[in-house]
Design a protein around this motif. Sequence first.
Motif, PDB file in Angstrom:
ATOM      1  N   ASP A  16     -34.037  -7.135   0.161  1.00 23.35           N
ATOM      2  CA  ASP A  16     -32.637  -6.742   0.156  1.00 23.35           C
ATOM      3  C   ASP A  16     -32.349  -6.379  -1.491  1.00 23.35           C
ATOM      4  O   ASP A  16     -31.824  -5.461  -1.632  1.00 23.35           O
ATOM      5  CB  ASP A  16     -31.720  -7.831   0.759  1.00 23.35           C
ATOM      6  CG  ASP A  16     -31.842  -7.798   2.339  1.00 23.35           C
ATOM      7  OD1 ASP A  16     -32.278  -6.914   2.741  1.00 23.35           O
ATOM      8  OD2 ASP A  16     -30.994  -8.730   2.738  1.00 23.35           O
ATOM      9  N   ARG A  17     -32.627  -7.206  -2.262  1.00 21.87           N
ATOM     10  CA  ARG A  17     -32.494  -7.194  -3.617  1.00 21.87           C
ATOM     11  C   ARG A  17     -33.275  -5.917  -4.099  1.00 21.87           C
ATOM     12  O   ARG A  17     -32.648  -5.170  -4.955  1.00 21.87           O
ATOM     13  CB  ARG A  17     -32.836  -8.176  -4.413  1.00 21.87           C
ATOM     14  CG  ARG A  17     -31.980  -9.470  -4.072  1.00 21.87           C
ATOM     15  CD  ARG A  17     -32.165 -10.694  -5.248  1.00 21.87           C
ATOM     16  NE  ARG A  17     -33.518 -10.828  -5.497  1.00 21.87           N
ATOM     17  CZ  ARG A  17     -33.951 -12.032  -4.981  1.00 21.87           C
ATOM     18  NH1 ARG A  17     -33.326 -12.922  -3.962  1.00 21.87           N
ATOM     19  NH2 ARG A  17     -35.186 -12.251  -4.962  1.00 21.87           N
ATOM     20  N   LEU A  18     -34.633  -5.636  -3.654  1.00 28.89           N
ATOM     21  CA  LEU A  18     -35.283  -4.562  -4.060  1.00 28.89           C
ATOM     22  C   LEU A  18     -34.625  -3.223  -3.748  1.00 28.89           C
ATOM     23  O   LEU A  18     -34.661  -2.359  -4.380  1.00 28.89           O
ATOM     24  CB  LEU A  18     -36.759  -4.549  -3.721  1.00 28.89           C
ATOM     25  CG  LEU A  18     -37.488  -5.678  -4.347  1.00 28.89           C
ATOM     26  CD1 LEU A  18     -39.060  -6.043  -3.773  1.00 28.89           C
ATOM     27  CD2 LEU A  18     -37.805  -5.268  -5.696  1.00 28.89           C
ATOM     28  N   GLU A  19     -34.212  -3.301  -2.276  1.00 32.29           N
ATOM     29  CA  GLU A  19     -33.442  -1.994  -1.679  1.00 32.29           C
ATOM     30  C   GLU A  19     -32.264  -1.728  -2.390  1.00 32.29           C
ATOM     31  O   GLU A  19     -32.041  -0.455  -2.856  1.00 32.29           O
ATOM     32  CB  GLU A  19     -33.293  -2.371  -0.298  1.00 32.29           C
ATOM     33  CG  GLU A  19     -32.744  -1.107   0.393  1.00 32.29           C
ATOM     34  CD  GLU A  19     -32.545  -1.409   1.820  1.00 32.29           C
ATOM     35  OE1 GLU A  19     -31.607  -0.744   2.444  1.00 32.29           O
ATOM     36  OE2 GLU A  19     -33.249  -2.098   2.598  1.00 32.29           O
ATOM     37  N   ASN A  20     -31.401  -2.702  -2.807  1.00 35.13           N
ATOM     38  CA  ASN A  20     -30.265  -2.461  -3.691  1.00 35.13           C
ATOM     39  C   ASN A  20     -30.496  -1.905  -4.958  1.00 35.13           C
ATOM     40  O   ASN A  20     -29.908  -1.054  -5.390  1.00 35.13           O
ATOM     41  CB  ASN A  20     -29.289  -3.747  -3.841  1.00 35.13           C
ATOM     42  CG  ASN A  20     -28.893  -4.266  -2.354  1.00 35.13           C
ATOM     43  OD1 ASN A  20     -28.810  -3.403  -1.601  1.00 35.13           O
ATOM     44  ND2 ASN A  20     -28.350  -5.575  -2.338  1.00 35.13           N
ATOM     45  N   ALA A  21     -31.533  -2.488  -5.764  1.00 28.48           N
ATOM     46  CA  ALA A  21     -32.045  -1.967  -6.805  1.00 28.48           C
ATOM     47  C   ALA A  21     -32.408  -0.416  -6.837  1.00 28.48           C
ATOM     48  O   ALA A  21     -32.117   0.081  -7.580  1.00 28.48           O
ATOM     49  CB  ALA A  21     -33.077  -2.629  -7.653  1.00 28.48           C
ATOM     50  N   SER A  22     -33.030  -0.100  -5.588  1.00 26.86           N
ATOM     51  CA  SER A  22     -33.606   1.107  -5.438  1.00 26.86           C
ATOM     52  C   SER A  22     -32.398   2.326  -5.226  1.00 26.86           C
ATOM     53  O   SER A  22     -32.336   3.097  -5.712  1.00 26.86           O
ATOM     54  CB  SER A  22     -34.524   1.166  -4.349  1.00 26.86           C
ATOM     55  OG  SER A  22     -34.886   2.806  -3.978  1.00 26.86           O
ATOM     56  N   CYS A  23     -31.374   1.531  -4.493  1.00 27.71           N
ATOM     57  CA  CYS A  23     -30.136   2.572  -4.115  1.00 27.71           C
ATOM     58  C   CYS A  23     -29.544   2.724  -5.719  1.00 27.71           C
ATOM     59  O   CYS A  23     -28.950   3.879  -6.140  1.00 27.71           O
ATOM     60  CB  CYS A  23     -29.247   1.850  -3.312  1.00 27.71           C
ATOM     61  SG  CYS A  23     -29.841   1.863  -1.751  1.00 27.71           S
ATOM     62  N   VAL A  24     -29.180   1.601  -6.522  1.00 26.77           N
ATOM     63  CA  VAL A  24     -28.734   1.879  -7.770  1.00 26.77           C
ATOM     64  C   VAL A  24     -29.394   2.689  -8.711  1.00 26.77           C
ATOM     65  O   VAL A  24     -28.535   3.491  -9.211  1.00 26.77           O
ATOM     66  CB  VAL A  24     -28.433   0.385  -8.382  1.00 26.77           C
ATOM     67  CG1 VAL A  24     -27.922   0.695  -9.740  1.00 26.77           C
ATOM     68  CG2 VAL A  24     -27.373  -0.436  -7.460  1.00 26.77           C
ATOM     69  N   SER A  25     -30.770   2.610  -8.682  1.00 26.97           N
ATOM     70  CA  SER A  25     -31.516   3.724  -9.460  1.00 26.97           C
ATOM     71  C   SER A  25     -31.193   4.955  -8.858  1.00 26.97           C
ATOM     72  O   SER A  25     -31.211   5.920  -9.639  1.00 26.97           O
ATOM     73  CB  SER A  25     -32.916   3.068  -9.481  1.00 26.97           C
ATOM     74  OG  SER A  25     -33.893   4.137 -10.076  1.00 26.97           O
ATOM     75  N   SER A  26     -31.270   5.188  -7.711  1.00 29.12           N
ATOM     76  CA  SER A  26     -31.108   6.571  -7.180  1.00 29.12           C
ATOM     77  C   SER A  26     -29.639   7.090  -7.632  1.00 29.12           C
ATOM     78  O   SER A  26     -29.613   8.271  -7.888  1.00 29.12           O
ATOM     79  CB  SER A  26     -31.037   6.414  -5.768  1.00 29.12           C
ATOM     80  OG  SER A  26     -30.919   7.739  -4.962  1.00 29.12           O
ATOM     81  N   ILE A  27     -28.473   6.268  -7.508  1.00 30.66           N
ATOM     82  CA  ILE A  27     -27.286   6.692  -7.937  1.00 30.66           C
ATOM     83  C   ILE A  27     -27.282   6.855  -9.339  1.00 30.66           C
ATOM     84  O   ILE A  27     -26.451   8.070  -9.594  1.00 30.66           O
ATOM     85  CB  ILE A  27     -26.287   5.565  -7.520  1.00 30.66           C
ATOM     86  CG1 ILE A  27     -26.437   5.447  -6.079  1.00 30.66           C
ATOM     87  CG2 ILE A  27     -24.836   5.872  -7.912  1.00 30.66           C
ATOM     88  CD1 ILE A  27     -25.291   4.290  -5.370  1.00 30.66           C
ATOM     89  N   ASP A  28     -27.990   6.259  -9.956  1.00 29.41           N
ATOM     90  CA  ASP A  28     -27.987   6.480 -11.688  1.00 29.41           C
ATOM     91  C   ASP A  28     -28.335   7.732 -11.788  1.00 29.41           C
ATOM     92  O   ASP A  28     -28.256   8.457 -12.748  1.00 29.41           O
ATOM     93  CB  ASP A  28     -28.598   5.289 -12.333  1.00 29.41           C
ATOM     94  CG  ASP A  28     -27.704   4.162 -12.336  1.00 29.41           C
ATOM     95  OD1 ASP A  28     -26.596   4.354 -12.015  1.00 29.41           O
ATOM     96  OD2 ASP A  28     -28.398   3.013 -12.694  1.00 29.41           O
ATOM     97  N   ALA A  29     -29.686   8.164 -11.049  1.00 34.80           N
ATOM     98  CA  ALA A  29     -30.393   9.241 -11.421  1.00 34.80           C
ATOM     99  C   ALA A  29     -29.546  10.430 -11.000  1.00 34.80           C
ATOM    100  O   ALA A  29     -29.461  11.464 -11.549  1.00 34.80           O
ATOM    101  CB  ALA A  29     -31.784   9.391 -10.634  1.00 34.80           C
ATOM    102  N   GLU A  30     -28.791  10.612  -9.794  1.00 30.02           N
ATOM    103  CA  GLU A  30     -27.917  11.422  -9.445  1.00 30.02           C
ATOM    104  C   GLU A  30     -26.891  11.572 -10.394  1.00 30.02           C
ATOM    105  O   GLU A  30     -26.367  12.795 -10.576  1.00 30.02           O
ATOM    106  CB  GLU A  30     -27.210  11.220  -7.874  1.00 30.02           C
ATOM    107  CG  GLU A  30     -28.256  11.298  -6.831  1.00 30.02           C
ATOM    108  CD  GLU A  30     -27.895  10.711  -5.653  1.00 30.02           C
ATOM    109  OE1 GLU A  30     -26.529  10.808  -5.350  1.00 30.02           O
ATOM    110  OE2 GLU A  30     -28.452  10.785  -4.692  1.00 30.02           O
ATOM    111  N   LYS A  31     -26.249  10.736 -10.844  1.00 30.79           N
ATOM    112  CA  LYS A  31     -24.984  10.645 -11.920  1.00 30.79           C
ATOM    113  C   LYS A  31     -25.669  11.354 -13.139  1.00 30.79           C
ATOM    114  O   LYS A  31     -24.852  12.251 -13.717  1.00 30.79           O
ATOM    115  CB  LYS A  31     -24.515   9.390 -12.237  1.00 30.79           C
ATOM    116  CG  LYS A  31     -23.617   9.390 -13.183  1.00 30.79           C
ATOM    117  CD  LYS A  31     -22.997   7.891 -13.593  1.00 30.79           C
ATOM    118  CE  LYS A  31     -22.016   7.837 -14.501  1.00 30.79           C
ATOM    119  NZ  LYS A  31     -21.773   6.333 -14.955  1.00 30.79           N
TER     120      LYS A  31
END
Length: 63
Positions: A16-31
Amino acid sequence: MSRIDPAGKNEPPASDRLENASCVSSIDAEKKKWMEDNRAAFAAYDALVDRLGVFGEEYRAFE
Protein backbone atom coordinates in the motif's frame (compact mmCIF):
# COMPACT_ATOMS: atom_id res chain seq x y z
CA MET A 1 -13.17 -1.49 14.75
CA SER A 2 -9.72 0.00 14.31
CA ARG A 3 -7.61 1.23 17.13
CA ILE A 4 -4.96 3.94 17.07
CA ASP A 5 -1.57 2.53 17.90
CA PRO A 6 0.77 5.23 19.21
CA ALA A 7 3.77 2.95 18.72
CA GLY A 8 3.05 2.78 14.98
CA LYS A 9 2.75 -1.00 14.86
CA ASN A 10 -0.43 -0.82 12.79
CA GLU A 11 1.28 0.54 9.70
CA PRO A 12 -0.25 -0.16 6.30
CA PRO A 13 1.30 -3.00 4.31
CA ALA A 14 4.39 -2.16 2.29
CA SER A 15 2.49 -2.74 -0.96
CA ASP A 16 0.00 0.00 0.00
CA ARG A 17 2.82 2.39 0.84
CA LEU A 18 4.53 1.67 -2.48
CA GLU A 19 1.27 2.18 -4.38
CA ASN A 20 0.71 5.51 -2.61
CA ALA A 21 4.28 6.59 -3.36
CA SER A 22 3.75 5.67 -7.00
CA CYS A 23 0.54 7.75 -7.13
CA VAL A 24 2.27 10.74 -5.54
CA SER A 25 5.17 10.41 -7.98
CA SER A 26 2.74 10.28 -10.90
CA ILE A 27 0.87 13.36 -9.64
CA ASP A 28 4.16 15.23 -9.21
CA ALA A 29 5.15 14.36 -12.78
CA GLU A 30 1.78 15.56 -14.12
CA LYS A 31 2.07 18.78 -12.13
CA LYS A 32 5.58 19.42 -13.47
CA LYS A 33 4.43 18.78 -17.05
CA TRP A 34 1.42 21.09 -16.60
CA MET A 35 3.69 23.85 -15.26
CA GLU A 36 6.03 23.45 -18.24
CA ASP A 37 3.13 23.37 -20.74
CA ASN A 38 1.70 26.58 -19.29
CA ARG A 39 4.93 28.50 -18.69
CA ALA A 40 4.19 30.92 -21.56
CA ALA A 41 0.74 31.71 -20.13
CA PHE A 42 2.25 32.42 -16.71
CA ALA A 43 4.78 34.78 -18.28
CA ALA A 44 2.07 36.57 -20.27
CA TYR A 45 -0.06 37.01 -17.14
CA ASP A 46 2.92 38.31 -15.16
CA ALA A 47 3.64 40.85 -17.92
CA LEU A 48 -0.01 41.94 -17.93
CA VAL A 49 0.01 42.47 -14.15
CA ASP A 50 3.28 44.39 -14.40
CA ARG A 51 1.73 46.64 -17.04
CA LEU A 52 -1.80 47.12 -15.66
CA GLY A 53 -1.55 46.14 -12.01
CA VAL A 54 -3.81 43.75 -10.13
CA PHE A 55 -7.57 44.00 -10.73
CA GLY A 56 -9.23 45.97 -7.92
CA GLU A 57 -5.95 47.03 -6.32
CA GLU A 58 -7.17 50.60 -5.97
CA TYR A 59 -9.99 49.39 -3.69
CA ARG A 60 -7.76 47.31 -1.41
CA ALA A 61 -8.27 48.26 2.25
CA PHE A 62 -5.24 46.45 3.67
CA GLU A 63 -1.52 46.92 3.33
